[in-house]
Design a protein around this motif. Structure first.
Motif, mmCIF file in Angstrom:
data_model
loop_
_atom_site.group_PDB
_atom_site.id
_atom_site.type_symbol
_atom_site.label_atom_id
_atom_site.label_comp_id
_atom_site.label_asym_id
_atom_site.label_seq_id
_atom_site.Cartn_x
_atom_site.Cartn_y
_atom_site.Cartn_z
ATOM 1 N N ILE A 212 33.684 21.361 -1.534
ATOM 2 C CA ILE A 212 33.765 22.593 -1.618
ATOM 3 C C ILE A 212 32.485 23.087 -1.764
ATOM 4 O O ILE A 212 31.633 22.492 -2.550
ATOM 5 C CB ILE A 212 34.786 22.727 -3.021
ATOM 6 N N LYS A 213 32.063 24.541 -1.540
ATOM 7 C CA LYS A 213 31.126 25.064 -1.558
ATOM 8 C C LYS A 213 31.037 26.299 -2.109
ATOM 9 O O LYS A 213 32.129 27.243 -1.930
ATOM 10 C CB LYS A 213 30.353 25.150 -0.039
ATOM 11 N N ILE A 214 30.573 26.478 -3.229
ATOM 12 C CA ILE A 214 30.233 27.904 -3.885
ATOM 13 C C ILE A 214 29.083 28.171 -4.175
ATOM 14 O O ILE A 214 28.234 27.139 -4.435
ATOM 15 C CB ILE A 214 31.195 27.720 -5.245
ATOM 16 N N PRO A 215 28.319 29.297 -4.047
ATOM 17 C CA PRO A 215 27.076 29.645 -4.447
ATOM 18 C C PRO A 215 26.494 28.913 -5.538
ATOM 19 O O PRO A 215 27.002 29.125 -6.506
ATOM 20 C CB PRO A 215 27.036 31.136 -4.390
ATOM 21 N N LYS A 216 25.388 28.236 -5.434
ATOM 22 C CA LYS A 216 24.789 27.279 -6.268
ATOM 23 C C LYS A 216 24.639 28.257 -7.634
ATOM 24 O O LYS A 216 24.701 27.910 -8.710
ATOM 25 C CB LYS A 216 23.698 26.617 -5.988
ATOM 26 N N ASP A 217 24.041 29.424 -7.543
ATOM 27 C CA ASP A 217 23.666 30.287 -8.709
ATOM 28 C C ASP A 217 25.013 30.523 -9.504
ATOM 29 O O ASP A 217 24.675 31.062 -10.650
ATOM 30 C CB ASP A 217 23.032 31.406 -8.266
ATOM 31 N N LEU A 218 26.062 30.482 -9.083
ATOM 32 C CA LEU A 218 27.298 30.867 -9.603
ATOM 33 C C LEU A 218 27.717 29.594 -10.378
ATOM 34 O O LEU A 218 28.826 29.818 -11.475
ATOM 35 C CB LEU A 218 28.366 31.297 -8.627
ATOM 36 N N LEU A 219 27.508 28.482 -10.322
ATOM 37 C CA LEU A 219 27.919 27.156 -10.659
ATOM 38 C C LEU A 219 26.895 26.600 -11.841
ATOM 39 O O LEU A 219 25.727 26.890 -11.617
ATOM 40 C CB LEU A 219 28.276 26.169 -9.602
ATOM 41 N N LYS A 220 27.658 26.160 -12.846
ATOM 42 C CA LYS A 220 26.884 25.422 -13.864
ATOM 43 C C LYS A 220 26.761 24.156 -13.564
ATOM 44 O O LYS A 220 25.816 23.364 -14.142
ATOM 45 C CB LYS A 220 27.612 25.655 -15.252
ATOM 46 N N ARG A 221 28.002 23.490 -12.760
ATOM 47 C CA ARG A 221 27.884 22.031 -12.536
ATOM 48 C C ARG A 221 28.565 21.831 -11.235
ATOM 49 O O ARG A 221 29.436 22.619 -10.840
ATOM 50 C CB ARG A 221 28.975 21.294 -13.730
ATOM 51 N N THR A 222 28.128 20.629 -10.694
ATOM 52 C CA THR A 222 28.675 20.378 -9.341
ATOM 53 C C THR A 222 30.356 20.057 -9.405
ATOM 54 O O THR A 222 30.662 19.458 -10.371
ATOM 55 C CB THR A 222 27.944 19.104 -8.868
ATOM 56 N N PRO A 223 30.941 20.815 -8.775
ATOM 57 C CA PRO A 223 32.499 20.566 -8.947
ATOM 58 C C PRO A 223 32.847 19.386 -8.581
ATOM 59 O O PRO A 223 32.396 18.567 -7.479
ATOM 60 C CB PRO A 223 33.061 21.720 -7.923
ATOM 61 N N ILE A 224 33.789 18.720 -9.235
ATOM 62 C CA ILE A 224 34.292 17.263 -8.962
ATOM 63 C C ILE A 224 35.508 17.587 -8.431
ATOM 64 O O ILE A 224 36.575 18.123 -8.879
ATOM 65 C CB ILE A 224 34.238 16.430 -10.298
ATOM 66 N N ILE A 225 36.022 16.762 -7.283
ATOM 67 C CA ILE A 225 37.069 16.935 -6.675
ATOM 68 C C ILE A 225 38.075 15.572 -7.092
ATOM 69 O O ILE A 225 38.059 14.573 -6.757
ATOM 70 C CB ILE A 225 37.066 16.974 -5.178
ATOM 71 N N GLU A 226 38.825 16.145 -7.790
ATOM 72 C CA GLU A 226 39.823 15.398 -8.495
ATOM 73 C C GLU A 226 41.108 14.963 -7.527
ATOM 74 O O GLU A 226 41.204 15.667 -6.361
ATOM 75 C CB GLU A 226 40.432 15.619 -9.986
ATOM 76 N N ASP A 227 42.091 14.109 -7.800
ATOM 77 C CA ASP A 227 43.185 13.865 -6.915
ATOM 78 C C ASP A 227 43.856 15.254 -6.420
ATOM 79 O O ASP A 227 43.867 15.425 -5.370
ATOM 80 C CB ASP A 227 44.236 13.109 -7.586
ATOM 81 N N THR A 228 44.265 16.174 -7.179
ATOM 82 C CA THR A 228 44.978 17.374 -6.880
ATOM 83 C C THR A 228 44.324 18.637 -7.437
ATOM 84 O O THR A 228 44.873 19.685 -7.220
ATOM 85 C CB THR A 228 46.487 17.245 -7.000
ATOM 86 N N GLN A 229 43.296 18.476 -7.981
ATOM 87 C CA GLN A 229 42.581 19.748 -8.596
ATOM 88 C C GLN A 229 41.034 19.552 -8.476
ATOM 89 O O GLN A 229 40.244 18.721 -8.334
ATOM 90 C CB GLN A 229 42.997 19.875 -9.833
#
Lengths: 258, 382
Positions: free
Chosen positions: B41-58
């Motif tokens: 998943i890609k979301i602009p870095k400056d909007l994120l505080k942590r790297t998103p983790i792709i869990e099983d269904t979320q």
């Protein structure tokens, strides 16, 4: 162990037949005069339990080893008519059918089992399959003599599974639990899981035999026999493995003719 | 005579040819893909505080406090040949979670992902109430376990993580209450978390996880069967200097303590019964995030060099009544807190509860039960 037993029987019969050569009794002589022949055959067969055609789940076969499959057959033939060109035969076969394969599969339906617990799903990765089955088989063959020494035979067979193993392991890949969108269980770095469907194997089977033999000496022939199963190694209601696997084996051996 | 043996060779030759044809020639065209995963998943870095983790269904995206959630257009990579709805790059309002559906290349399989964009900034004293969100995905019999969450403010919530997802593989048909981690009505005040060490049966043993301790923690869970300890990804952003962890607990050890990993880390097949009582674990770890270290896991949660301070209950007691715990954070030797990093969200807090102290090594007593309620994380006023 089973193989050792069969090998022992085989050696026993060979020595018996050597013995028999020396003192053939009257009963056999009489039978021969009436158009009966008796043969004891011993051979080795190779082949495999194969889906036909190979299912699309199988992406490559990394290794295949037919193993050592012994075959032991006692055959009685009744030759018909004065020319004795045609004959009908039956008897008893004790045979091993086994193989070991290593394949790379994609989305192959299987079940990882331990005791009563199981996890079913779709496996992508390496699969090692080991099959070792011992059958007692009754053949029913039509025989035709092409020449005095060369004959062909064909007909159905009926097998009963005496003892069977169908197991193996999956490694270097991942299982999607329940269905292809289920949780992903990765088996990396040499981690593997076992499966065992030995208890699900079909007990009765039938198929066709096609063989030929060439009489090299008075009492000794070489033979070859193709055995083609018409039924899958698993019963039809066994859904864990989504494709059928038919036993196809080719035997070569020696036959002692009384 | 010679001719006849030639015939024989011919026949044998034909046999061999037909056999090899059957076994070797027929690798067929590859089937279309059946999987339907979001790979990234890609979301602009400056909007994120942590790297998103792709869990099983979320996928949970920890957003910057200033990020505008009403118009976000996340981009995805998915399984080859699959399709996703809404389409990658579609602008959506993420004030509430959005659900994406991925359809496999062969069109036969669909997987739904819930994507939550959350802001986890809390006041300096945070009170954990343990609310029950309900049963995760009631339609899927594999996911019938409770989700417990906290209200951060009027719009933001924080889900507690647990190992239930891993247990679900072995727990087909089990009720939510039979999972290692569940919600109980019988809290100190209102509902609470109930953690029970469960047996995973022979199959679990085969997977290398002979038991599953009940656990609940701040962080994420991504099943790793090669190394179960790496499944728990501990820690969420925290912008305060923690001083104390307080709360109430009630604990009973299970009857038979079994050791599945010896002190040298070797596996003991079948387990060894020890004549000792099980203990629970209650701790919080405050750690710095650095490149590549946004979470700690079961292997390093108490030992990682990024740890700044730890609050850990040392002597848990068995009791039928609720007991209060009040533990101080102890700064690790040579460590200090940088106020600039604190302001920029460069620290995480991991709060961890487990019904078996050594459950991560699969040592403990099946049946050990820990109730947890009214937890407070008390931090320094700024």
């Amino acid at each position: 162990m089973r193989k050792i037993i069969i090998l022992a029987c085989l050696l026993g019969i060979i020595s018996f037949s050597t013995q028999a050569q020396n003192d053939r009794n009257n009963t056999i002589n009489k039978a021969l005069e009436k158009g009966w022949t008796i043969e004891v055959k011993a051979g080795l067969s190779s082949g495999g339990f194969s889906p036909i055609p190979l299912p699309r789940e199988i992406r490559s076969i990394r290794s295949y080893s037919p193993g050592f499959n012994a075959l032991l057959e006692c055959q009685i033939t009744k030759w018909i008519g004065s020319k004795a060109k045609w004959g009908i035969s039956s008897g008893l076969i004790i045979e091993n059918k086994g193989m070991e394969t290593k394949a790379r599969v994609k989305s192959y339906h299987t079940e990882i089992i331990n005791g009563k617990d199981k996890v079913s799903g779709f496996w992508t990765g390496n699969v090692k399959t080991n099959i070792d089955a011992t059958y007692i088989t009754i053949p029913l063959k039509a025989n035709y003599k092409l020449t005095d020494r060369f004959k062909i035979s064909f007909g159905p067979y009926f097998s009963y599974l005496l003892d069977g193993t169908f197991d193996g392991e999956v490694s270097n890949g991942y299982l999607r639990v329940k269905n292809p969108t289920g949780q992903k269980l990765s088996f990396e770095n040499g981690k593997s899981a076992k499966y065992d469907f030995s208890n699900d194997m079909r007990e009765f089977m039938y198929g066709a035999l096609l063989g030929c033999s060439w009489q090299s000496f008075k009492h000794l022939s070489v033979f070859s026999q193709l055995s083609w199963g018409y039924q899958s190694i698993f019963p039809n209601d066994f859904k864990t493995i989504s494709f059928k696997m038919y036993p196809i084996y080719l035997a070569f051996g020696l036959s002692y003719n009384f | 005579m010679k001719n006849k043996s030639k015939n024989l060779y011919l026949i044998i030759g034909l046999y061999l040819l037909s056999m090899s044809t059957i076994f070797l020639s027929c690798i067929r065209e590859e089937a279309l893909n059946t999987e339907a995963d979001i790979v990234s998943i890609k979301i602009p870095k400056d909007l994120l505080k942590r790297t998103p983790i792709i869990e099983d269904t979320q996928i949970i995206c920890n957003m910057d406090v200033n990020a505008d959630l009403t118009s976000l257009a996340p981009e995805f990579t998915i399984t080859e040949g699959a399709s996703i709805m809404p389409k990658s790059g579609t602008k959506l309002d993420f004030t509430n979670p959005q659900i994406y559906t991925v359809t496999s290349q062969d069109g036969k399989w669909q997987k739904k992902y819930t994507i939550k964009c959350i802001k986890t900034e809390t006041a300096n004293n945070f009170h954990f109430n343990f609310f029950k969100e309900g049963v995760m995905d009631e339609n899927n019999p594999d996911n019938k376990f409770h989700i417990i969450y906290e209200k951060i403010d009027a719009t933001n919530t924080l889900d507690w993580s647990s190992g239930n997802k891993g247990y679900s593989i072995l727990a087909s048909g089990k009720a939510p209450e039979e999972y290692p981690t569940s919600f109980s009505e019988n809290g100190y005040k209102g509902g609470c978390a109930k953690l029970v060490t469960r047996s995973t049966g022979p199959l679990g043993a085969m997977f290398g996880s002979p038991m599953a301790a009940g656990n609940i923690f701040t962080g994420k869970f991504k099943l790793n069967i090669a190394n179960a300890l790496k499944s728990t990804l501990f820690g969420i952003e925290y912008k305060h200097e923690p001083l104390k962890l307080t709360g109430y607990y009630k604990y009973k050890s299970g009857k038979e303590y079994k050791q599945f990993t010896d002190s040298d880390g070797n596996k003991i097949s079948g387990g060894k019964v020890l004549d000792i009582k099980d203990e629970c674990s209650i701790y919080a770890v405050f750690f710095e995030i650095t490149d590549g270290v946004e979470h700690l896991d079961g292997e390093n949660i108490l030992t990682h060099k990024n740890i700044i301070s730890i609050a850990k209950l040392e002597n848990s007691v068995e009791s039928d009544d609720w007991k209060k715990f009040d533990i101080d954070f102890k700064l690790k030797e040579g460590k200090s807190i940088d106020s600039e990093k604190l302001k920029n969200g460069k620290y995480n807090i991991a709060i961890v509860f487990s019904s078996s102290k050594d459950g991560d090594k699969f040592n403990g007593a099946v049946g050990s039960t820990l109730y947890i309620d009214e937890v407070q994380l008390i931090s320094k006023k700024q």
